[in-house]
Write an enzyme that holds these catalytic residues in place. Structure first.
Site, PDB file in Angstrom:
ATOM      1  N   THR A 325     -22.251 -34.120   1.134  1.00 45.82           N
ATOM      2  CA  THR A 325     -22.977 -33.086   0.502  1.00 45.82           C
ATOM      3  C   THR A 325     -22.320 -32.795  -0.787  1.00 45.82           C
ATOM      4  O   THR A 325     -20.982 -32.655  -0.649  1.00 45.82           O
ATOM      5  CB  THR A 325     -23.270 -31.889   1.192  1.00 45.82           C
ATOM      6  OG1 THR A 325     -24.024 -31.030   0.328  1.00 45.82           O
ATOM      7  CG2 THR A 325     -21.929 -31.172   1.516  1.00 45.82           C
ATOM      8  N   HIS A 377     -14.663 -29.597  16.502  1.00 52.22           N
ATOM      9  CA  HIS A 377     -13.388 -29.670  17.162  1.00 52.22           C
ATOM     10  C   HIS A 377     -13.384 -30.117  18.775  1.00 52.22           C
ATOM     11  O   HIS A 377     -12.565 -30.547  19.190  1.00 52.22           O
ATOM     12  CB  HIS A 377     -12.516 -28.344  16.873  1.00 52.22           C
ATOM     13  CG  HIS A 377     -11.087 -28.373  16.785  1.00 52.22           C
ATOM     14  ND1 HIS A 377     -10.449 -29.433  17.344  1.00 52.22           N
ATOM     15  CD2 HIS A 377     -10.219 -27.871  16.301  1.00 52.22           C
ATOM     16  CE1 HIS A 377      -9.001 -29.689  16.995  1.00 52.22           C
ATOM     17  NE2 HIS A 377      -9.014 -28.265  16.519  1.00 52.22           N
TER      18      HIS A 377
END
Length: 406
Positions: A325, A377
């Site tokens: 993006t 994560h």
């Protein structure tokens, strides 16, 4: 001949789309249309689907008006095919000018409906074109019935006052708050953003890249590139290629996941976030690692054009293993992108700013960009995320790597 009525159905939706909303009917009951003409538009949570006419004909009845929710293949209207509308295909149509007892009436109607072209000044024509006003509808006050710029300005003022009057009659008071319903796409974006925040362990790591070498390449070869390929050599192609090489080096980034499994992909389907008036869409560059710089630029330009025109296909928005993006096109200096589930990572590009840096003990000015990598994560460790971002930095600061594939 008896009429042949045909039911009009909503398009067949893929499994990922449960329903849609009819946002526009382009024809009213009783109006005729031609084959392949778009009769209605259905907004889903991803794209706007068109309902084309399967034949020349006339719209008889609308089952689902604007604002109605529809499901896949649902009946939405009824039409009659033109060749079954009561007149033989081989029989010539009778028109007023060919019908003796109607010639006089038709001539009168044509005379009354004829529009006499008005004279207008160049400045009036320019202003009318800019404001999208039909200059033939403006009453002239100039000499020899010429429409002047003042006439156009007065018409604009009248239109503005008329619009304000309509707004007041509809309960829209200047300075007050209006409640605007969310579109399906906006509602879906909101839901996906909240899901990403609530169901992933998002973390963002940052770095910065010196784009001097890339900018010099673009400056040196821009004209030759455009002459050969017919498209500008932009930044996105360098970033896409750099990401593909970095994904090969750190394959843990090129993953998707669900509650129980991690899926590591050997192909690179890169999502390119495109902003439209309806909201953000992410078309997919399939097998991006196999595309040349020109191929990447051409595909991205095509995506952007069709996204603004609501012409993207559903298949082009599905899948993807990684997303890029670019908030820099709007002037963003730094941000923390939100994941595009079920993908595990997203790269955020930002604006290029000339800043002083130290190189070999010397302070120099270079075009710098901050990079942000947001990752899940649960799936990706910090070492892998940092390594991936450093690899992109190294490639872009030494773009020869793109061709040597080191």
């Amino acid at each position: 001949m008896s009429e042949k009525q045909i039911e009009i159905h909503a398009p067949h939706f893929p499994e990922s789309i449960q329903s849609g909303e009819i946002v526009r009917w382009n024809r009213k009951p009783g109006e005729t249309f031609q084959r392949d003409e778009v009769l209605a538009e259905i907004e889903t949570d991803k794209v706007i689907l068109e309902v084309p006419a399967i034949d020349d004909g006339k719209l008889l009845e609308i089952y689902k008006p604007e604002g109605s929710e529809v499901v896949s293949d649902e009946k939405i209207a009824l039409m009659v095919a033109q060749k079954y509308s009561g007149q033989s295909e081989n029989q010539p149509q009778t028109s007023p000018e060919n019908h003796p007892d109607k010639r006089q009436q038709a001539a009168k109607e044509n005379t009354s409906s004829a529009v006499t072209p008005r004279h207008s000044s160049p400045s009036a024509r320019k202003l009318a074109t800019e404001k999208d006003i039909d200059i033939q509808q403006i009453s002239p006050t100039g000499r020899r019935e010429t429409v002047t710029r003042t006439d156009v300005e007065k018409q604009l003022q009248r239109d503005s006052e008329s619009s304000a009057t309509r707004s007041a009659s509809q309960g829209i008071t200047p300075g007050k708050t209006r409640k605007i319903p969310m579109s399906r796409l906006r509602s879906t974006i909101a839901k996906r953003l909240l899901d990403a925040q609530n169901h992933t362990a998002m973390l963002t790591t940052f770095n910065e890249v010196n784009l001097h070498a890339v900018q010099q390449l673009r400056k040196t070869y821009q004209s030759r590139f455009q002459e050969r390929y017919g498209i500008k050599l932009g930044l996105m192609s360098f970033f896409v290629r750099a990401c593909c090489l970095a994904l090969e080096k750190v394959p843990q980034i090129n993953t998707t996941s669900d509650e129980d499994h991690i899926y590591q992909h050997d192909f690179h389907d890169i999502g390119i976030a495109v902003s439209t008036e309806r909201g953000l869409v992410v078309p997919i560059l399939r097998s991006a690692s196999s595309l040349s710089l020109a191929g990447i630029e051409s595909n991205i330009a095509d995506f952007a054009k069709r996204a603004r025109e609501n012409k993207l296909e559903l298949e082009e928005l599905q899948g993807g293993t990684f997303t890029i993006t670019n908030g820099g096109v709007f002037g963003s200096m730094l941000s923390t992108p939100i994941l595009n589930p079920p993908q595990s990572a997203i790269l955020g590009m930002h604006s290029i700013q000339e800043r002083p840096i130290v190189d070999n003990g010397q302070v120099i000015i270079r075009p710098m960009m901050y990079l942000a990598l947001t990752y899940d994560h649960r799936v990706i460790d910090g070492r892998e995320a940092v390594t991936f971002l450093k690899t992109i930095k190294e490639i872009l600061e030494n773009p020869g790597i793109l061709w040597l594939e080191l």
